[in-house]
Write a protein that holds these residues in place. Structure first.
Motif, PDB file in Angstrom:
ATOM      1  N   MET A  21       0.765  -1.064  -0.086  1.00  0.00           N
ATOM      2  CA  MET A  21       0.027  -0.006  -0.041  1.00  0.00           C
ATOM      3  C   MET A  21       0.988   1.110  -0.086  1.00  0.00           C
ATOM      4  O   MET A  21       1.771   1.204   0.491  1.00  0.00           O
ATOM      5  N   ILE A  22       0.297   2.342  -0.367  1.00  0.00           N
ATOM      6  CA  ILE A  22       0.931   3.794  -0.591  1.00  0.00           C
ATOM      7  C   ILE A  22       0.440   4.316   0.654  1.00  0.00           C
ATOM      8  O   ILE A  22      -0.878   4.690   0.658  1.00  0.00           O
ATOM      9  N   PHE A  23       1.209   4.819   1.564  1.00  0.00           N
ATOM     10  CA  PHE A  23       0.941   5.618   2.657  1.00  0.00           C
ATOM     11  C   PHE A  23       1.088   7.176   2.294  1.00  0.00           C
ATOM     12  O   PHE A  23       2.377   7.677   1.958  1.00  0.00           O
ATOM     13  N   ARG A  24       0.102   8.002   2.251  1.00  0.00           N
ATOM     14  CA  ARG A  24       0.295   9.364   1.879  1.00  0.00           C
ATOM     15  C   ARG A  24       0.356  10.236   3.194  1.00  0.00           C
ATOM     16  O   ARG A  24      -0.417  10.077   3.959  1.00  0.00           O
ATOM     17  N   PHE A  25       1.124  11.128   2.908  1.00  0.00           N
ATOM     18  CA  PHE A  25       1.488  12.422   3.749  1.00  0.00           C
ATOM     19  C   PHE A  25      -0.291  12.890   4.217  1.00  0.00           C
ATOM     20  O   PHE A  25      -0.827  13.756   3.378  1.00  0.00           O
ATOM     21  N   PRO A  26      -0.626  12.606   5.509  1.00  0.00           N
ATOM     22  CA  PRO A  26      -1.756  13.204   5.895  1.00  0.00           C
ATOM     23  C   PRO A  26      -1.912  14.543   6.398  1.00  0.00           C
ATOM     24  O   PRO A  26      -0.945  15.185   6.655  1.00  0.00           O
ATOM     25  N   ASP A  27      -3.260  15.078   6.266  1.00  0.00           N
ATOM     26  CA  ASP A  27      -3.466  16.435   6.828  1.00  0.00           C
ATOM     27  C   ASP A  27      -3.547  16.446   8.281  1.00  0.00           C
ATOM     28  O   ASP A  27      -4.801  15.772   8.802  1.00  0.00           O
ATOM     29  N   ILE A  28      -2.758  17.012   9.105  1.00  0.00           N
ATOM     30  CA  ILE A  28      -2.725  16.778  10.543  1.00  0.00           C
ATOM     31  C   ILE A  28      -3.285  17.860  11.431  1.00  0.00           C
ATOM     32  O   ILE A  28      -3.305  18.043  12.412  1.00  0.00           O
ATOM     33  N   GLY A  29      -3.856  18.740  10.379  1.00  0.00           N
ATOM     34  CA  GLY A  29      -4.673  19.834  11.083  1.00  0.00           C
ATOM     35  C   GLY A  29      -4.329  21.206  10.458  1.00  0.00           C
ATOM     36  O   GLY A  29      -3.077  21.472  10.145  1.00  0.00           O
TER      37      GLY A  29
END
Length: 446
Positions: free
Chosen positions: A1-9
């Motif tokens: 799976m590709i883990f993408r940089f999340p929006d942490i707020g």
């Protein structure tokens, strides 16, 4: 799976890889830390969403990763194959479950009635040039001419941007329909707005056109924190009508009280500076002058008065300015305020401040005098309406009881948004702070 940089707020658009904790081929469990990312305000650790084997880290320390872009490829337990390069390039995820885990937190919104232009304008722009357009509703915004730098996008198409970016565009007077978004899925980012602003500024063009020999200058990339500071400062100067008043207060009694209790606080691992007294005096003044604890909401033609007294403390760090917030300062004792300031100073030095530490401020204090400076013109932490600058304590002659004696004089500088706060209210607010600091026992009497 590709883990993408999340929006942490906090409207995050991008982050810089600060440190990589894992190596390719390493086994990780869900929750194990993958990388440390420097964001707009803090350095945050990003954990693995699943258990598996790290196949690839997309980037190296110092690389900028935008929200939604690939951060890591993980071979999840129970899966036979990793994604192909074609699947990675297309942003494909292997199934709906993975997309839910690895997708960007939050949603994108299409610019409409809350965007830069009114709903009626957008409708007119969307129908302009079409044979089925409604009669009597011509477009009010002429299209920008195409250029090699920025191809014009028809204004009738949907524009994807976060509410935070749309708000910045509105404040900068930029029509986001005329921008090619460079973010994931064509989303418009803050960098896109800044590029438009720079391309429209003759002064910036002139500066950028200067030629330098390679030996004359050293180039270093801007950190995420520095870009945020620059953006917030310009946002404040652009939106608030700054005016500053300065005053002096003789604080010999305050110095004596601090000296009496400094050792007792130290025995409890807390440093007693003058700042807790100033926070206490400021909160008492805010309670009598609620306009200083408010903000103006021009979009809805109203004032917003804050019922909490959350005091931001501007702190200097090697990376730049940070402003952690003491929440509900009116409910805290002098010792509790000193405790929080000490804890924030330690966290700021160790780069351990979190986004929650810096949310929700209603008024800000900047203690630049702890380094140097008697007076200043502090920049308002917009959309707040005021900021108190604390200068250096100077030993100098003062007049007491018609006699010239040695005194300890503290310089104070108060900047306010003159759209919201009038001169008389500004002076009365400053005077109440001065009165409390000159007579520190009064801090306990209200």
């Amino acid at each position: 799976m590709i883990f993408r940089f999340p929006d942490i707020g906090e409207g995050l658009e991008e982050g810089t890889i600060h440190e990589i904790y894992v190596q390719e081929g390493q086994a990780v469990k869900a929750g194990d830390l993958l990388v440390s990312m420097e964001t707009d305000k803090v350095t945050a650790d990003i954990p693995s969403p699943r258990t598996g084997i790290v196949l690839k880290i997309f980037g190296k320390p110092g690389d900028v990763i935008h929200v939604g872009e690939p951060l890591a490829e993980i071979q999840v337990e129970g899966e036979d194959e990793a994604l192909t390069p074609v699947e990675m390039a297309s942003g494909h995820l292997m199934d709906d479950e993975e997309e839910e885990v690895a997708g960007v937190v939050g949603t994108l919104e299409s610019a409409g009635a809350e965007g830069v232009i009114a709903a009626s304008d957008e409708k007119a722009a969307a129908t302009a040039g079409r044979p089925w357009a409604t009669a009597g509703s011509p477009a009010r915004h002429a299209p920008l001419p195409a250029s090699p730098e920025r191809e014009y996008i028809p204004s009738g198409r949907k524009v994807f941007a976060t509410p935070h970016v749309r708000s910045i565009a509105r404040e900068m007077g930029i029509d986001i329909r005329k921008i090619n978004g460079t973010g994931p899925g064509g989303r418009i980012t803050r960098d896109d707005l800044e590029k438009v602003a720079v391309s429209s500024s003759p002064a910036e063009k002139t500066w950028m056109a200067q030629l330098w020999d390679a030996d004359d200058v050293t180039y270093e990339p801007l950190t995420q924190l520095r870009k945020t500071i620059a953006r917030n400062m310009l946002n404040s100067k652009h939106n608030a009508a700054h005016v500053t008043i300065v005053e002096e207060v003789e604080i010999s009694e305050l110095i004596a009280i601090r000296n009496n209790y400094k050792q007792k606080y130290a025995e409890r691992n807390t440093k007693l500076t003058y700042l807790p007294f100033i926070v206490k005096a400021t909160v008492l003044a805010l309670k009598h002058h609620r306009i200083m604890n408010a903000q103006m909401d021009m979009e809805n033609n109203r004032m917003i008065y804050k019922n909490q007294y959350n005091i931001g403390i501007a702190m200097d760090t090697p990376e730049g300015l940070v402003v952690p917030v003491i929440r509900n300062a009116d409910r805290l004792s002098l010792f509790e305020i000193a405790q929080q300031i000490t804890a924030f100073a330690d966290k700021a030095r160790d780069r351990k401040l979190t986004l929650d530490d810096m949310k929700g401020g209603t008024f800000t204090i900047s203690n630049f005098g702890s380094i140097a400076g008697i007076f200043g013109t502090p920049v308002i932490n917009y959309p707040q309406v005021g900021i108190l600058g604390v200068g250096r304590i100077m030993e100098q002659p003062v007049v007491k009881n018609h006699q010239v004696v040695a005194g300890n004089v503290l310089g104070l500088s108060l900047s306010v948004d003159h759209r919201v706060v009038d001169g008389g209210e500004t002076a009365r607010f400053m005077k109440q702070i001065i009165d409390h600091l000159a007579d520190p026992i009064s801090l306990l009497m209200e």
